[in-house]
Write an enzyme that holds these catalytic residues in place. Structure first.
Site, mmCIF file in Angstrom:
data_model
loop_
_atom_site.group_PDB
_atom_site.id
_atom_site.type_symbol
_atom_site.label_atom_id
_atom_site.label_comp_id
_atom_site.label_asym_id
_atom_site.label_seq_id
_atom_site.Cartn_x
_atom_site.Cartn_y
_atom_site.Cartn_z
ATOM 1 N N HIS A 39 40.751 40.012 33.729
ATOM 2 C CA HIS A 39 40.101 39.021 34.581
ATOM 3 C C HIS A 39 40.494 37.601 34.160
ATOM 4 C CE1 HIS A 39 36.278 36.878 35.995
ATOM 5 N NE2 HIS A 39 36.828 37.362 37.091
ATOM 6 N N ARG A 40 41.207 36.902 35.003
ATOM 7 C CA ARG A 40 41.772 35.567 34.718
ATOM 8 C C ARG A 40 42.676 35.635 33.481
ATOM 9 N NH1 ARG A 40 36.152 32.025 35.660
ATOM 10 N NH2 ARG A 40 35.304 33.467 37.198
ATOM 11 N N GLU A 66 44.726 39.480 36.666
ATOM 12 C CA GLU A 66 44.008 38.961 37.834
ATOM 13 C C GLU A 66 44.301 37.478 38.008
ATOM 14 O OE1 GLU A 66 40.158 37.741 40.145
ATOM 15 O OE2 GLU A 66 40.521 37.210 38.058
ATOM 16 N N ASP A 68 43.414 34.098 40.487
ATOM 17 C CA ASP A 68 42.707 33.434 41.588
ATOM 18 C C ASP A 68 43.615 32.334 42.135
ATOM 19 O OD1 ASP A 68 40.134 34.767 41.346
ATOM 20 O OD2 ASP A 68 39.835 33.622 39.505
ATOM 21 N N HIS A 81 40.582 29.259 39.176
ATOM 22 C CA HIS A 81 39.384 29.855 39.765
ATOM 23 C C HIS A 81 38.601 28.859 40.605
ATOM 24 C CE1 HIS A 81 35.112 30.979 39.929
ATOM 25 N NE2 HIS A 81 35.594 32.189 40.104
ATOM 26 N N GLU A 148 43.617 37.160 44.107
ATOM 27 C CA GLU A 148 42.489 36.844 44.999
ATOM 28 C C GLU A 148 42.777 35.624 45.858
ATOM 29 O OE1 GLU A 148 38.607 36.416 43.158
ATOM 30 O OE2 GLU A 148 37.749 35.670 45.039
ATOM 31 N N LYS A 150 41.314 32.749 47.498
ATOM 32 C CA LYS A 150 40.063 31.986 47.398
ATOM 33 C C LYS A 150 40.001 30.965 48.533
ATOM 34 C CE LYS A 150 38.035 32.821 43.206
ATOM 35 N NZ LYS A 150 36.765 33.544 43.230
ATOM 36 N N GLN A 180 42.847 40.999 46.711
ATOM 37 C CA GLN A 180 41.393 41.062 46.836
ATOM 38 C C GLN A 180 40.900 39.768 47.469
ATOM 39 O OE1 GLN A 180 39.482 40.205 43.048
ATOM 40 N NE2 GLN A 180 41.377 39.368 42.237
ATOM 41 N N ASP A 273 36.936 40.495 31.015
ATOM 42 C CA ASP A 273 37.500 39.374 30.252
ATOM 43 C C ASP A 273 37.993 39.854 28.893
ATOM 44 O OD1 ASP A 273 36.493 37.694 32.270
ATOM 45 O OD2 ASP A 273 34.597 37.386 31.217
HETATM 46 O O1 G3P Z 1 37.866 38.971 41.595
HETATM 47 C C1 G3P Z 1 36.791 39.653 41.029
HETATM 48 C C2 G3P Z 1 35.980 38.601 40.486
HETATM 49 O O2 G3P Z 1 36.889 37.786 39.824
HETATM 50 C C3 G3P Z 1 35.293 37.804 41.543
HETATM 51 O O3 G3P Z 1 34.634 36.776 40.980
HETATM 52 O O4 G3P Z 1 34.293 34.404 40.749
HETATM 53 O O5 G3P Z 1 35.466 35.613 38.947
HETATM 54 O O6 G3P Z 1 36.610 35.213 41.099
HETATM 55 P P1 G3P Z 1 35.298 35.439 40.425
HETATM 56 CA CA CA Z 2 38.621 36.482 40.952
#
Ligand code: G3P
Ligand code: CA
Length: 284
Positions: A39-40, A66, A68, A81, A148, A150, A180, A273
């Site tokens: 995640h990130r 991941e 964003d 993000h 993602e 956004k 996503q 994370d």
């Molecule tokens: O993409 C899954 C999760 O990352 C969604 O929440 O706010 O961390 O992008 P966020």
């Molecule tokens: Ca995300």
């Protein structure tokens, strides 16, 4: 008149898959084995959405990194993000009010050293915000990308630019990408243009979630799975989604105990994370 018609058709060919109605996607485009999504990047240990964070996630065993997406004033896709640069750089203001050259002058690493001294590293100072293209150039087909879209209403060109880059780096045919979004509209646009890309519908439940057959039917028209907040789902929810053939990739799980329970209930992947740290064998 002729030129206008040609332009309209070009747009339709790009976004509507040649003007024909897209078929529902096949969930088996994603392998059935459990996937870990950094995640990130490895954002507990390195400044989120930097090449260093993505590299660390890969080193720690993440199956996907991941990313964003936001877009600069001069329409370049960058990994970030927030809509603003305030939290994760030394700058201020919205991403869309900065040109890429301005964004590139920002320090995207030092905030992390101050906020998380336990994991501070002098190499993180002055890291830059990567463009999506730089990420593809750096990792190529070695990595898998879980991207993602956004704020798609703010950035109407986002999907087109993303797909062009995925095609340029040949990441669609090679099955190196999952996309996503919380935006159904964004996912439907992508499905119409590139039905081979597996899509995940993100869901932002504010209270305990319940699935309905009509929602499942709707999502299956364009997505291969769902990404709910793990705190809002239970065994019945996961089992119903899995019985319907949907992948379930909850976000963002940073506890081994909670991960073990979700895995027992049948999730097929997880955003974390903490890639690599919940246990040595946590993919089993
Ligand atoms: O993409 C899954 C999760 O990352 C969604 O929440 O706010 O961390 O992008 P966020
Ligand atoms: Ca995300």
């Amino acid at each position: 008149m002729k030129q206008k018609t040609l332009l309209a058709c070009g747009f339709l060919i790009f976004f509507m898959g040649g003007c024909s109605k897209s078929e529902p996607p096949d969930p088996s485009i994603i392998s059935d084995s459990f996937i870990v999504i950094g995640h990130r990047g490895a954002s507990a240990y390195a400044p989120e959405h930097t090449i260093a964070s993505y590299q660390l996630a890969r080193d720690l065993g993440a199956d996907y990194i991941e990313i964003d997406l936001q877009m600069t004033k001069d329409n370049v896709l960058v990994a970030m993000h927030d809509q603003s640069v305030d939290r994760t750089t030394n700058g201020i203001g919205s991403v869309e009010s900065h040109t890429l050259a301005e964004i590139k002058r920002l320090d995207a690493g030092s905030w992390f050293n101050k906020k998380f001294p336990l994991y501070a590293d002098t190499n993180y100072k002055f890291l830059s915000v990567p463009t999506l293209e730089e990420i593809f150039y750096y990792f190529g087909k070695e990595a898998n990308y879980y991207i993602e879209t956004k704020s798609p209403d703010k950035y109407p060109q986002m999907e087109e630019k993303l797909i062009r880059l995925l095609r340029k780096y040949d990441l669609i045919e090679e099955h190196k990408v999952i996309i996503q979004s919380f935006s159904e509209k964004s996912l439907k646009q992508i499905h119409a243009a590139e039905p081979k890309i597996p899509l995940i519908q993100l869901l932002s439940y504010q209270r305990p979630a319940k699935l309905t057959k009509s929602e499942i039917k709707k999502w299956k028209q364009y997505a291969v799975g769902i990404g709910p907040n793990y705190q809002m789902i239970d065994e019945a929810y996961i089992k119903m989604a899995r019985r319907a053939g949907l992948h379930v990739h909850p976000y963002t799980v940073n506890s081994k105990q909670e991960l073990d329970q979700l895995k027992k209930w049948g999730i097929t992947g997880v955003f974390t994370d903490l890639t690599g740290s919940l246990s040595e064998n946590w993919k089993k």
